[in-house]
Design a protein around this motif. Structure first.
Motif, PDB file in Angstrom:
ATOM      1  N   TYR A 443       0.830  -1.208   0.000  1.00  0.00           N
ATOM      2  CA  TYR A 443       0.000   0.000   0.000  1.00  0.00           C
ATOM      3  C   TYR A 443       0.865   1.259   0.000  1.00  0.00           C
ATOM      4  O   TYR A 443       0.406   2.309  -0.439  1.00  0.00           O
ATOM      5  CB  TYR A 443      -0.884   0.053   1.250  1.00  0.00           C
ATOM      6  N   PHE A 447       4.399   0.520  -3.341  1.00  0.00           N
ATOM      7  CA  PHE A 447       3.195   0.585  -4.181  1.00  0.00           C
ATOM      8  C   PHE A 447       3.490   1.007  -5.618  1.00  0.00           C
ATOM      9  O   PHE A 447       2.930   0.460  -6.574  1.00  0.00           O
ATOM     10  CB  PHE A 447       2.169   1.540  -3.545  1.00  0.00           C
ATOM     11  N   LYS A 479      -1.174   3.123   4.830  1.00  0.00           N
ATOM     12  CA  LYS A 479      -2.408   3.522   4.147  1.00  0.00           C
ATOM     13  C   LYS A 479      -3.461   2.413   4.194  1.00  0.00           C
ATOM     14  O   LYS A 479      -4.584   2.608   3.768  1.00  0.00           O
ATOM     15  CB  LYS A 479      -2.113   3.947   2.703  1.00  0.00           C
ATOM     16  N   THR A 496      -7.605   9.017   8.203  1.00  0.00           N
ATOM     17  CA  THR A 496      -7.987   8.864   6.789  1.00  0.00           C
ATOM     18  C   THR A 496      -8.506   7.461   6.492  1.00  0.00           C
ATOM     19  O   THR A 496      -8.139   6.491   7.154  1.00  0.00           O
ATOM     20  CB  THR A 496      -6.790   9.161   5.862  1.00  0.00           C
ATOM     21  N   ARG A 497      -9.334   7.394   5.487  1.00  0.00           N
ATOM     22  CA  ARG A 497      -9.975   6.160   5.045  1.00  0.00           C
ATOM     23  C   ARG A 497      -8.942   5.158   4.546  1.00  0.00           C
ATOM     24  O   ARG A 497      -7.966   5.541   3.909  1.00  0.00           O
ATOM     25  CB  ARG A 497     -10.925   6.532   3.906  1.00  0.00           C
ATOM     26  N   LYS A 499      -7.071   2.799   2.279  1.00  0.00           N
ATOM     27  CA  LYS A 499      -6.906   2.734   0.824  1.00  0.00           C
ATOM     28  C   LYS A 499      -7.486   1.439   0.281  1.00  0.00           C
ATOM     29  O   LYS A 499      -7.310   0.383   0.882  1.00  0.00           O
ATOM     30  CB  LYS A 499      -5.403   2.831   0.540  1.00  0.00           C
ATOM     31  N   ARG A 503      -9.407  -2.263  -5.460  1.00  0.00           N
ATOM     32  CA  ARG A 503     -10.227  -1.542  -6.425  1.00  0.00           C
ATOM     33  C   ARG A 503      -9.371  -0.669  -7.342  1.00  0.00           C
ATOM     34  O   ARG A 503      -9.688  -0.475  -8.515  1.00  0.00           O
ATOM     35  CB  ARG A 503     -11.285  -0.709  -5.690  1.00  0.00           C
ATOM     36  N   MET A 504      -8.293  -0.158  -6.803  1.00  0.00           N
ATOM     37  CA  MET A 504      -7.377   0.616  -7.640  1.00  0.00           C
ATOM     38  C   MET A 504      -6.823  -0.259  -8.761  1.00  0.00           C
ATOM     39  O   MET A 504      -6.782   0.140  -9.923  1.00  0.00           O
ATOM     40  CB  MET A 504      -6.223   1.170  -6.799  1.00  0.00           C
ATOM     41  N   TRP A 635     -19.531   2.549   2.818  1.00  0.00           N
ATOM     42  CA  TRP A 635     -19.180   3.217   1.552  1.00  0.00           C
ATOM     43  C   TRP A 635     -18.412   2.248   0.650  1.00  0.00           C
ATOM     44  O   TRP A 635     -18.680   2.123  -0.542  1.00  0.00           O
ATOM     45  CB  TRP A 635     -18.331   4.444   1.889  1.00  0.00           C
TER      46      TRP A 635
END
Lengths: 648, 648
Positions: A443, A447, A479, A496-497, A499, A503-504, A635
């Motif tokens: 991540y 990455f 991340k 933070t959300r 990663k 999906r990326m 989400w």
């Protein structure tokens, strides 16, 4: 040692710290008890002062983890001092005569084990002469050295209760250290087994064999995952003190060395049960007891290990994967096993890519030599073997046979091209190239390279063991760390959300991507690993991996149960994205986990100290972040749901 | 120079290579003509041999680009030799007396320009003493040095035909070098203008002013984009030989220096037209004529330039952005302009992130000092200014005024806290932090960092100028290169699908993401830039940027038309993903370009040599890859379509 103690008038104390720790609720954590005992015995500072300092430090370190934990540790300080027992040293120990002990097993040890591994493990590595490494000038270390460590570190190890066993092999599937395995014995093997070796009659495809679950007590860490996963009505495994199970060591040696692995009896890739009849080519690593990562590594070595090449990113997996002289990657009876190496944190995908390209070049050369030989009149038998090999060259399952056929056909051929192909025989078999690492690698730090290599379209496989934190360096946020989790550099909770690596990478459309969690679905995991490896292009498998850094309140023994909860609660999802399906006009994306029960989300959060500790330290922020964490999970789930509902 | 020529008996030849190149269809490519002339004059090798070698090389280099191009270059070889004209050097040139020329403009030059920039531009940089850099020990260079280069490199420059002009300002919007700008003159300014200065009456909001489009002929590269974009019935711009337009230089100086930029008359962020009344704070760069990247950079400096900080990745944009002594980033009349720096290829996002964090720390300190001062009884005027500033601190549009108010309130305050705030005055204004670079940076070498910084949630903006190739180093393939494109390392056409950087980053959900193409929608571009900058978090704008490496058959003058075709054909899509919309319950994703006309896809492919050359070199592979390219474009479009149809 006895002689040395007596000669030097050494005071000799013992303490049953394990018993105390268990009694006061600290499980296997004996460090505070031992520390207190140390100060009591040595009196390096006044003991009252030591107690005060230790207790103050406990408050400072653990108060955010809850009063209960503080109290348990305070009790550990008190009991550590109270339960020291002094052993009187008999005078005649000084008269003992030292004799070189030659265990029966030493005979099975290679020269390298005896001259390099054993001395290093005995902390005598500094005294090794350079000549001990003769023949290792290329930097390679032999595989399978952990087999000879026999650390015996477990307090308790599982005992098999054969009459309860349903032969599901789940104990072996989840074992992080490959210390419990099913064996299939012929009548003859059963007869030759050490006395008292219990077996049961095999069921179904293995009905011609006697079935036995065998534990290696001296390799087991006592994590208890096998016992917890055991689904039989009455548990077929129970933990017993190591001292009561030492006789199992001899049985283990018999099973492992004499009975061996009958992996051709069943299709090992077909079911979870079958997979465990394959020999793990990764065993007895130095990973923590109950490690959430190692069961994944073990499984891929069972499925593809004899033709694997592994590039390992720096992190836990590189430490337990190969800390000299400890090499848990091993070989089967034919001497085939994973090639393994670790380069750096930041270049692991590239490192594996290089391995793949190198192998491709060698195999292209083999094909070229074969084609030229066929043009220039190789005989029919050779032609047939070559044609067969070229056709099956990239078929992982068939390549071993096709390669054997080539070597057989060339046995008596002395032409230069035949010699060249024989010299390249290690490359006849299709390699299964894997890039292994944690979330810190995939991540974060590696990455850019991982993305680049996956984008290349090359047939490589990446396994990301996602602990959602930099585990090996002590739990720094990555991340992959979700909102609200407490980690180093995120002491007031990650903001933070998490990663969405999968999906990326799915945006490429030609990369196989899967998310798995062994404890949530053993079957889905097996399918994903198989599909990833067979996919003729890049693959990425992201595996949820509980870690001691998570602070599982139910303990690491129940890490599979915790994974199940993570998926049921919507904290983690299982899916597979297979580009081959798109070519068939189907939706390449398949969500394998059910609609989550969102009410369980808070239960999951409450079940791990990495989250619950935030409630102690920053209660309002905890409320705020946990609410966001749940929203984020929803989400994320919705994004997958859309991919399911609106086919590509 | 005349004296030197005469004194040294130098042979002096001239050739109108530009005229020849135009006549034989080579446009502005004069290199082959000049090369041929060189060999003809110097006879360093027998000229026949030179011709043969040149022609053979042309076949080798260009045959895959088509027979036509080969023939044109062969003609260039022939004509280059044939049209040399020898100039007879008058003997009396040797008698000329050198005199130091002091142009009127020299007076406007700073000491730095005179003592450092001019010598370096005259290729006398090596002779500069260290003392010339006094005051530059920190490595900074003054902004706006390109203004003094006045290279005069264009063959033809645009002439404004005022009677045709509809005042749309599109010429200025698309100009890559900021050489054509609209000015608004008061009656008085009109009266004081150089004789013969034509203007027209302003329309609408600018009706109180006289309107004029002014060209800087000595800064123009003659790319022709302004002429091509001009939408008036009869073109309002026509290209004329530079020699005929030199009088415009004086007018330019008057407009730029005396009339200036009346950017408060209209809301410059509201419309494309309005935006061009703002002074570009990026001008006269060394980018290629018709560069597809620089219009984007210019626009953001017009919108946010006076408070920008730019971290620039290595690549074209770092070369034209700052090659000592050339600094195209400049300042407005108040001395405010972009802070600019370039670190490395691989760390640009991190570099910009550091700038943002540094500024945050300074501004937090200011706020802290203000709050303490207010607690300790600062007077009402100061309190009001401080309260106002704290409230508007992060509002880009209001921050300049709020900061001026603070400075005004502190004018006569001598307290230590006031002094500290005044010392930090550069940080009062909210900075607009931008990370600039090409696809080589953002898709490849700097992707890991870009991803990390965007994931951080920090309020930074990334502009990726996507030329789909490593432009500056000569056109190597990047992960932005689509299937079928010919590039270095992809001589037989790129084989892998173009990476969808935007869709990858959209998976975070809290990053503003847009894809733009100036030529396809000037309005959508303006909206995207405005939204990206205003978004209180990370933003990513991916801008389609035609490049000389693409080989536009219609020429770079029509690069806007080419962008339009790219979008109409479905080769490129326009979209904006704004997380703020999701908070309002709306779909954050908006596809701004229409359903493509897929029949045009092949037209687009055929319109650029990077694609069409593949048909020459590998015709079958070209067919195969172009088919895949189109399928990929449709696949990609469908992904966007799904995002439009199924709201987040």
């Amino acid at each position: 040692m006895k002689k040395y103690i007596a000669e030097h008038n050494i005071n000799f104390y013992i303490i049953n710290a394990t018993k105390i720790a268990t009694e006061i609720g600290l499980g296997n954590r004996i460090n505070t008890i031992m520390q207190s005992a140390f100060f009591k015995i040595t009196q390096v500072i006044p003991f009252d002062l030591a107690v005060k300092e230790m207790k103050d430090f406990i408050v400072k370190s653990f108060s955010r983890k809850g009063e209960e934990i503080v109290n348990m540790n305070h009790a550990a300080v008190d009991k550590g001092a109270a339960h020291i027992h002094k052993v009187e040293v008999p005078r005649d120990w000084a008269e003992l005569v030292e004799e070189k002990q030659q265990k029966a097993e030493d005979n099975g040890k290679s020269e390298f084990i005896k001259s390099v591994v054993d001395p290093i493990n005995a902390l005598k590595g500094d005294s090794l002469p350079v000549s001990a490494f003769k023949g290792r000038e290329d930097g390679t270390f032999p595989q399978g050295t952990t087999e000879f460590e026999k650390r015996g570190i477990a307090v308790s190890v599982p005992r098999w209760i054969h009459e309860n066993c349903i032969q599901c092999n789940q104990c072996a599937y989840v074992c992080p250290h490959s210390c419990i395995r099913p064996f299939l014995l012929t009548d003859q093997e059963k007869k030759a087994a050490p006395e008292g070796t219990e077996t049961i009659k095999g069921k179904g495809a293995i009905k011609e064999f006697h079935f036995r679950i065998q534990v290696s007590p001296l390799d087991c860490t006592g994590c208890g995952n096998c016992v917890e996963i055991c689904p039989s009505k009455e548990k077929s495994l129970v933990l017993e003190p190591l001292g009561t199970q030492e006789q199992e060591h001899q049985r283990w040696q018999y099973m492992h060395k004499e009975v061996g692995y009958k992996q051709n009896v069943v299709d090992i890739k077909k079911t979870v049960k079958n997979s465990q009849f394959a020999q793990p080519l990764f065993e007895f690593s130095g990973a923590c007891g109950g490690c959430g990562e190692t069961p994944y590594v073990k499984l891929i070595t069972q499925l593809f290990g004899d033709r694997m090449m592994i590039a390992n990113a720096t992190g836990c997996s590189s430490i337990y994967g190969g800390s000299a002289p400890s090499t848990p990657y091993t070989v089967n009876e034919k001497g085939h096993g994973p090639t393994w190496a670790n380069s750096l944190f930041e270049d692991n995908a590239e490192y594996g890519y290089g391995m793949a390209l190198g192998v491709n070049a060698m195999r292209d050369r083999i094909q070229n030599r074969m084609e030229k030989a066929m043009e220039n009149g190789a005989d029919e038998k050779v032609k047939e073997a070559f044609t067969n090999w070229i056709q099956l060259k990239n078929n992982g399952d068939e390549t071993r046979k096709a390669s054997d056929k080539v070597m057989e056909a060339l046995k008596n051929v002395d032409a230069p091209w035949a010699k060249e192909i024989k010299d390249l025989k290690d490359y006849l078999v299709k390699k299964s190239v894997w890039m292994l690492g944690g979330d810190g690698w995939a991540y974060d730090i590696g990455f850019g390279g991982l993305d680049h290599v996956l984008a290349s379209g090359e047939d490589v496989n990446a396994l990301v063991m996602d602990t959602e934190v930099y585990s090996n360096t002590g739990g720094q946020a990555s991340k992959a760390t979700p909102v609200g989790a407490v980690a180093k550099f995120a002491a007031s909770g990650m903001k933070t959300r998490k990663k969405d690596l999968g999906r990326m990478i799915m945006t490429y459309g030609y990369v196989y991507v899967a998310q798995v969690a062994m404890g949530a679905s053993q079957n889905q995991l097996l399918k994903a690993m198989r599909e990833a490896e067979e996919y003729p292009g890049p693959s990425l498998v992201i595996a949820y991996s509980p870690c001691i850094n998570h602070g599982l309140k139910k303990g690491m023994a129940k890490m599979n149960e915790e994974q199940k909860l993570a998926v049921e609660a919507g904290y983690w999802q299982l899916y597979r994205y297979n580009p081959l399906l798109e070519k068939e006009g189907k939706n390449p994306f398949q969500l394998d986990s059910k609609e989550p029960d969102w009410d369980k989300f808070d239960d999951f959060i409450a079940s791990e100290i990495r989250y619950s500790s935030l409630t102690k330290s920053f209660p309002q922020e905890a409320d705020r972040l946990f609410k966001i964490a749940k929203e984020d999970a929803i989400w994320r789930y919705n994004a997958y749901k859309r991919m399911t509902d609106t086919p590509q």
